[in-house]
Design an enzyme around this catalytic site. Structure first.
Site, short mmCIF file in Angstrom:
data_model
loop_
_atom_site.label_atom_id
_atom_site.label_comp_id
_atom_site.label_asym_id
_atom_site.label_seq_id
_atom_site.Cartn_x
_atom_site.Cartn_y
_atom_site.Cartn_z
N THR A 1 0.80 -1.23 0.00
CA THR A 1 0.00 0.00 0.00
C THR A 1 0.84 1.29 0.00
O THR A 1 0.71 2.11 -0.91
CB THR A 1 -0.94 -0.01 1.22
OG1 THR A 1 -0.16 -0.26 2.39
CG2 THR A 1 -2.00 -1.10 1.09
N PHE B 1 -7.86 2.39 3.49
CA PHE B 1 -8.12 1.37 4.51
C PHE B 1 -7.85 1.87 5.93
O PHE B 1 -8.43 1.37 6.89
CB PHE B 1 -7.29 0.11 4.23
CG PHE B 1 -5.81 0.34 4.25
CD1 PHE B 1 -5.14 0.80 3.12
CD2 PHE B 1 -5.07 0.12 5.40
CE1 PHE B 1 -3.77 1.03 3.14
CE2 PHE B 1 -3.70 0.35 5.43
CZ PHE B 1 -3.06 0.81 4.29
N1 PM9 Z 1 3.42 -2.52 6.86
C1 PM9 Z 1 1.75 -3.68 8.05
O1 PM9 Z 1 0.91 -3.72 8.96
C2 PM9 Z 1 2.10 -1.22 8.55
C3 PM9 Z 1 1.40 -0.21 7.75
S1 PM9 Z 1 0.17 -0.72 6.64
C4 PM9 Z 1 -1.02 -1.32 7.62
O2 PM9 Z 1 2.01 -4.66 7.33
C5 PM9 Z 1 6.12 -3.28 3.74
C6 PM9 Z 1 6.30 -4.63 3.12
C7 PM9 Z 1 5.30 -3.12 4.83
C8 PM9 Z 1 5.14 -1.81 5.40
C9 PM9 Z 1 4.25 -1.58 6.45
C10 PM9 Z 1 5.87 -0.74 4.81
C11 PM9 Z 1 5.75 0.64 5.35
C12 PM9 Z 1 6.66 -0.99 3.73
N2 PM9 Z 1 6.77 -2.24 3.21
O3 PM9 Z 1 4.72 1.33 8.19
O4 PM9 Z 1 5.98 3.09 7.05
O5 PM9 Z 1 4.68 -4.18 5.34
O6 PM9 Z 1 7.14 1.64 8.67
O7 PM9 Z 1 6.44 0.73 6.53
C13 PM9 Z 1 2.47 -2.46 7.79
P1 PM9 Z 1 6.03 1.75 7.67
#
Ligand code: PM9
Length: 484
Positions: free
Chosen positions: A126, A450
């Site tokens: 996302t 979302f």
């Molecule tokens: N992932 C997760 O819950 C937190 C935000 S979206 C609900 O999976 C990847 C593969 C992620 C990710 C965040 C980010 C962004 C980048 N790549 O939340 O900004 O799974 O630290 O990282 C979430 P940040």
């Protein structure tokens, strides 16, 4: 794994009490939250499986590291420690700290992307896709088809389909592809790994055409664990050895250290190219903070350096991924349709198969997330058509082939008993699945919808058709029962 049981390679030193609520209280809470679990108060949540992001339990070493925080504005020793750890395990030349993953995605996208570029990737994430689109690019999914099939048992569903990638290069021209975005342990596919062989071949193909490859290495050490488990001739290698090899094929990476870096906040961008690094340090100053702290306190960088080191430990990964497997196997044994193989950070329920009576435009996964919360206070996350959002160019809803509910396990936080309680709740909802009704938007934000969107049931006041409560019914504090 051998025939013997595994146990967590740690013991618990500090606990945080959990609170259980009544079903009426939860029904009220989810209505107030617009049937979006992101809008619940965490106080109203019993077991929080929303995300593994920033919700991990730090070790005593990490907590001790916080006391070594050097909060100088410039040139903090904690930055030097973090830099040396990232160089050691990821092998990239330059590291720019950021407040979290999307800070790094923002900087990288702004530097590399020009309007009307195409950015291929192994399924979208996302925030990553959002920043690519914000910089003017179109995201193109080049993941293998098996990744879109919850029932496929392909061991490396995160792999890039090289034919899809070649077709894209032919159709738009390599000069319109600033980089390929290669996610390790692909989140939206169900926490599915890429094979070392596919990473090597993908990077080779890109480099032949002069296209850079940037990893989203957010869950890279978990991906390394799967490579060790599933890829021929890798079973004797350590996680750091595999990680260094993966990174040696790429031009850099973005990382949210809130996941397998086991910290509550933090991220980084790492690159080999001197010019990109210079520009990134420059943009870091504009958007994040000085290039030696990137929006973080010195103590956060210290905890991150230690957390990254701990994530390289095989026993840690075995227990972490073993717990996800335990939950997934129990759900599968109970007949719950889940994504196979069981992924690294979460068990994904196939909501389309769970609730076939609810059409996609009534958001079955969002409905199921609300139903599980009402049943038990367990908070999960929708990963389907709401998360897929709208097409940046046409404004149409993106048709997501996967309609999933994610039960995400924070690292080192919950026990096997919490997993058993979770299975019981999902089973209870499964037994009542015929009673569930879908949702419609009452508020839809323009960006990353979302997180903040609100919904109402298609009929009635609850996603459970037979559950009604009066609007004047107030929920008193006395309704809350604490669980000791
Ligand atoms: N992932 C997760 O819950 C937190 C935000 S979206 C609900 O999976 C990847 C593969 C992620 C990710 C965040 C980010 C962004 C980048 N790549 O939340 O900004 O799974 O630290 O990282 C979430 P940040």
């Amino acid at each position: 794994m051998t025939g013997r049981s595994w146990a967590e390679p740690y013991k618990i030193k500090m606990v945080e009490p959990l609170r259980m609520t009544t079903r009426e209280h939860r029904n009220r809470a989810i209505v107030e939250a617009g049937f979006n679990t992101f809008l619940l108060r965490s106080d109203d949540v019993y077991i929080d499986l929303l995300t593994d992001s920033g919700t991990n339990a730090m070790s005593d070493r990490q907590w001790a590291g916080l006391m070594l925080g050097d909060e100088a504005y410039a040139g903090s020793v904690n930055f030097e420690h973090l830099e040396s750890v990232v160089r050691k395990y990821y092998g990239f030349k330059h590291i720019i700290p950021t407040h979290q993953g999307r800070g790094a995605e923002h900087i990288l996208s702004q530097i590399c992307i020009k309007p009307d570029d195409s950015v291929p990737g192994n399924m979208y994430f996302t925030t990553t896709k959002f920043h690519q689109e914000l910089a003017g690019a179109r995201f193109v999914d080049v993941i293998i088809d098996e990744a879109h099939d919850p029932a496929s048992n392909h061991p490396f569903k995160g792999n890039v389909d090289l034919c899809k990638l070649e077709r894209l290069i032919e159709s738009v021209g390599a000069e319109r592809i600033p980089y390929l975005s290669l996610e390790t342990n692909v989140n939206m596919a169900g926490g599915q790994p890429c094979s070392l062989e596919n990473i090597r071949a993908t990077c080779e193909l890109c480099h032949q055409h002069g296209i850079r490859v940037f990893l989203d290495a957010t869950r890279a050490s978990e991906n390394c664990y799967f490579i060790r488990e599933r890829e021929p001739e890798q079973e004797q290698r350590s996680i750091p050895e595999i990680l260094l090899e993966i990174c040696s094929y790429a031009d850099g990476c973005t990382v949210s250290a809130k996941k397998d870096g086991i910290v509550n906040i933090g991220g980084f961008l790492a690159v080999n190219d001197d010019d990109i690094a210079e520009e990134a340090r420059n943009l870091c100053v504009v958007y994040e903070g000085l290039h030696t702290y990137g929006g973080l306190a010195g103590r956060d960088m210290e905890a991150m350096a230690i957390g990254i080191t701990e994530s390289m430990d095989l026993d840690h990964q075995r227990a972490r991924i073993g717990q996800v497997e335990y939950l997934g196997n129990k759900l599968a044994q109970a007949g719950i349709p889940i994504v196979h193989p069981i992924g690294g950070h979460a068990v994904f329920i196939d909501a389309a198969a769970f609730l076939p009576q609810i059409p996609r435009e009534q958001f079955p996964a969002q409905t199921l997330v609300a139903a599980i919360y009402i049943d038990s206070g367990i908070r999960s996350m929708e990963r389907g058509s709401v998360s897929a959002g709208r097409d940046h160019a046409t404004g149409e809803n993106v048709q997501s082939r996967l309609e999933l509910v994610r039960l995400t396990l924070p690292r080192r936080v919950y026990t096997q008993a919490h997993m058993d309680v979770t299975v019981e709740s999902v089973r209870a909802v499964y037994e009542q699945r015929d009673q569930l009704v879908g949702l419609r938007f009452t508020y839809e934000p323009q960006r990353l919808r979302f997180f903040q969107s609100r919904f109402a049931p298609i009929v009635g006041t609850s996603v459970f058709a037979n559950f009604a409560f009066n609007d004047d019914q107030t929920v008193q504090q006395s309704n809350l029962v604490s669980r000791s």
